[in-house]
Scaffold this motif. Structure first.
Motif, PDB file in Angstrom:
ATOM      1  N   HIS A  90      68.372  44.911  80.721  1.00  0.00           N
ATOM      2  CA  HIS A  90      68.945  45.615  81.869  1.00  0.00           C
ATOM      3  C   HIS A  90      68.529  44.971  83.189  1.00  0.00           C
ATOM      4  O   HIS A  90      69.321  44.880  84.131  1.00  0.00           O
ATOM      5  CB  HIS A  90      68.507  47.080  81.858  1.00  0.00           C
ATOM      6  CG  HIS A  90      68.911  47.843  83.088  1.00  0.00           C
ATOM      7  ND1 HIS A  90      70.199  48.253  83.315  1.00  0.00           N
ATOM      8  CD2 HIS A  90      68.190  48.260  84.175  1.00  0.00           C
ATOM      9  CE1 HIS A  90      70.273  48.891  84.475  1.00  0.00           C
ATOM     10  NE2 HIS A  90      69.056  48.908  85.009  1.00  0.00           N
ATOM     11  N   ASP A  91      67.302  44.487  83.264  1.00  0.00           N
ATOM     12  CA  ASP A  91      66.770  43.983  84.535  1.00  0.00           C
ATOM     13  C   ASP A  91      67.276  42.595  84.879  1.00  0.00           C
ATOM     14  O   ASP A  91      67.381  42.254  86.063  1.00  0.00           O
ATOM     15  CB  ASP A  91      65.237  43.961  84.463  1.00  0.00           C
ATOM     16  CG  ASP A  91      64.604  43.465  85.748  1.00  0.00           C
ATOM     17  OD1 ASP A  91      64.762  44.125  86.797  1.00  0.00           O
ATOM     18  OD2 ASP A  91      63.954  42.393  85.721  1.00  0.00           O
ATOM     19  N   ILE A  92      67.590  41.785  83.876  1.00  0.00           N
ATOM     20  CA  ILE A  92      67.893  40.388  84.158  1.00  0.00           C
ATOM     21  C   ILE A  92      69.160  40.230  84.991  1.00  0.00           C
ATOM     22  O   ILE A  92      69.260  39.312  85.815  1.00  0.00           O
ATOM     23  CB  ILE A  92      67.993  39.555  82.855  1.00  0.00           C
ATOM     24  CG1 ILE A  92      68.063  38.062  83.189  1.00  0.00           C
ATOM     25  CG2 ILE A  92      69.193  40.000  82.021  1.00  0.00           C
ATOM     26  CD1 ILE A  92      67.963  37.160  81.981  1.00  0.00           C
ATOM     27  N   ASN A  93      70.114  41.128  84.836  1.00  0.00           N
ATOM     28  CA  ASN A  93      71.334  41.015  85.647  1.00  0.00           C
ATOM     29  C   ASN A  93      71.023  41.254  87.118  1.00  0.00           C
ATOM     30  O   ASN A  93      71.410  40.457  87.986  1.00  0.00           O
ATOM     31  CB  ASN A  93      72.393  41.995  85.154  1.00  0.00           C
ATOM     32  CG  ASN A  93      73.690  41.876  85.931  1.00  0.00           C
ATOM     33  OD1 ASN A  93      73.888  42.530  86.943  1.00  0.00           O
ATOM     34  ND2 ASN A  93      74.597  41.022  85.448  1.00  0.00           N
ATOM     35  N   ASN A  94      70.320  42.326  87.426  1.00  0.00           N
ATOM     36  CA  ASN A  94      69.946  42.594  88.817  1.00  0.00           C
ATOM     37  C   ASN A  94      69.053  41.497  89.372  1.00  0.00           C
ATOM     38  O   ASN A  94      69.180  41.097  90.539  1.00  0.00           O
ATOM     39  CB  ASN A  94      69.244  43.948  88.902  1.00  0.00           C
ATOM     40  CG  ASN A  94      68.758  44.265  90.305  1.00  0.00           C
ATOM     41  OD1 ASN A  94      67.653  43.887  90.691  1.00  0.00           O
ATOM     42  ND2 ASN A  94      69.581  44.987  91.066  1.00  0.00           N
ATOM     43  N   LEU A  95      68.161  40.992  88.527  1.00  0.00           N
ATOM     44  CA  LEU A  95      67.246  39.941  88.956  1.00  0.00           C
ATOM     45  C   LEU A  95      67.993  38.687  89.397  1.00  0.00           C
ATOM     46  O   LEU A  95      67.779  38.163  90.502  1.00  0.00           O
ATOM     47  CB  LEU A  95      66.291  39.601  87.808  1.00  0.00           C
ATOM     48  CG  LEU A  95      65.314  38.450  88.063  1.00  0.00           C
ATOM     49  CD1 LEU A  95      64.191  38.907  88.978  1.00  0.00           C
ATOM     50  CD2 LEU A  95      64.751  37.927  86.748  1.00  0.00           C
TER      51      LEU A  95
END
Length: 432
Positions: free
Chosen positions: A335-340
């Motif tokens: 989930h975090d890698i896209n926002n990152l």
């Protein structure tokens, strides 16, 4: 007795020669008193004569290599035996004090200096591209080995993201739903936001969604969209890319949700991708943002581009990138890698004109695709020194290069616009 003119002239010459003979011993005796000083001086003169043969000293006396000295030229008469001969050259040495004038001339140029090369050599070398590897065990099982140092790269990127607020942090699709509405309406608003975001910047998408939330009759929900005529819906979204086509897709999806999904959005990837205009990227992002389930990685242009720049994978299509990342990246980071990476791509690792000079990964030599030009702007100062002396003006020129700053230029071969088109069209490319 009368003497002839010849006799008188002969007598004058003899008397003159006699006077000169009597004066010479006096000169030699004075030199003998300071013999040690004379010998030291003659040795220094000999050294200069070896380097510059035939040079005359300023006192008018020619020094020979054997240390002897001749008297001053006979063309300069002596007043009497007790006075030293002062040559014309010695008189010339008593000139006025030398004055100098310095003129500075500056000009701008762009050159590669030794200083910049030394600075570049002092930095760590860029990392090599080492993608994840598949390792087949003796029992036939397949294990994927992650890229080296991926955890450090991830942590440094998160550190940079925390220092730089990106548009996705405040205007991303996951944050646009009106939290005062019901969960069902929030999920519908999230789905429409994702559908509008294709080939559109977050700033434009955010303005369109806010306008629908504030001005749409009956509020922004499924029933209101079904009640709107296509031209009215198109007027709300006419600033986004492909707004005419997206109007048709939103209207068609609203009817499908009403008829097949009980007026709510699907809770499966297959159900979401069955809607017109919704691709895998939107489906995985929607599942995470609307339903809170991470069933896959939402790979948009930033995730696809940056992971290839890092050398984590070597893929050509976003779906290939998703499969490659999911094979080794821990699920808690899906989930975090896209926002990152979206935020990193919006602030530093831009699609056009990467700011590698501001990237910590490039500074530590961890990004194999870092591009920083070695050209340095230099202010070139030319010092012109004019010496005014007794005989001539001597002009000396000296050029000094002073580094005024680094012109860091980031280049990128990627020409795609900020998002990948999920409606069956290839990504547009900017004209070169």
């Amino acid at each position: 007795m009368r003497t002839s003119r010849i006799s008188r002239d002969t007598s004058k010459i003899i008397s003159s020669l006699a006077a000169s003979r009597t004066a010479r011993p006096l000169r030699q005796r004075r030199a003998a008193v300071n013999g040690a000083t004379r010998d030291s001086a003659l040795n220094d003169v000999e050294a200069n004569d070896v380097a510059k043969p035939g040079k005359r000293e300023s006192d008018g006396v020619v020094r020979h290599r054997d240390g002897d000295s001749d008297s001053a030229p006979t063309s300069v008469p002596e007043s009497d035996g007790n006075e030293e001969v002062v040559s014309k050259k010695r008189k010339r040495e008593q000139h006025a004090p030398v004055t100098t004038r310095v003129k500075r001339e500056t000009e701008e140029t762009s050159i590669t200096t030794i200083a910049s090369r030394e600075k570049a050599q002092s930095k760590p070398k860029k990392a090599r591209r080492v993608p994840a590897k598949k390792i087949v065990g003796s029992d036939g099982s397949v294990k994927v080995e992650p890229p080296p140092n991926w955890e450090e790269i991830y942590a440094l990127t998160r550190e940079m993201r925390n220092e730089n607020v990106a548009p996705v942090d405040t205007m991303g699709c996951a944050s646009l739903a009106d939290r005062s509405k019901s969960p069902r309406d929030q999920r519908f608003q999230t789905l429409v936001s994702l559908m509008l975001s294709s080939q559109t910047k977050d700033t434009v998408t955010s303005v369109a969604i806010k306008g629908m939330q504030e001005k749409m009759p009956g509020g922004f929900n499924l029933e209101s969209v079904l009640a709107l005529e296509p031209p009215a819906l198109n007027a709300f979204i006419n600033k986004v890319g492909f707004h005419n086509l997206k109007t048709k897709y939103i209207k068609a999806s609203a009817e499908i949700l009403r008829d097949k999904w009980n007026a709510d959005i699907p809770d499966t990837i297959a159900g979401l991708t069955s809607l017109p205009g919704v691709g895998p990227k939107m489906a995985y992002l929607c599942m995470s943002a609307a339903w809170g389930r991470d069933e896959g990685i939402g790979v948009d242009v930033h995730v696809h581009r940056i992971t290839n720049l890092w050398g984590w994978n070597k893929t050509k299509q976003p779906e290939e990138t998703r499969a490659a990342l999911e094979s080794w990246l821990p699920k808690e980071k899906w989930h975090d890698i896209n926002n990152l990476l979206v935020g990193h791509g919006q602030t530093i690792c831009l699609p056009l004109g990467r700011k590698c000079g501001e990237c910590k990964l490039a500074d530590r030599g961890m990004c194999p695709s870092a591009v920083v030009s070695k050209s340095t702007k230099v202010k070139k100062e030319e010092a012109v020194v004019k010496v005014e002396g007794w005989n001539e003006d001597v002009v000396l020129r000296e050029s000094v290069a002073v580094v005024t700053g680094n012109d860091i230029k980031a280049e990128d071969g990627e020409g795609a616009i900020l998002d990948i088109e999920d409606i069956g069209k290839a990504p547009r490319r900017r004209p070169r």
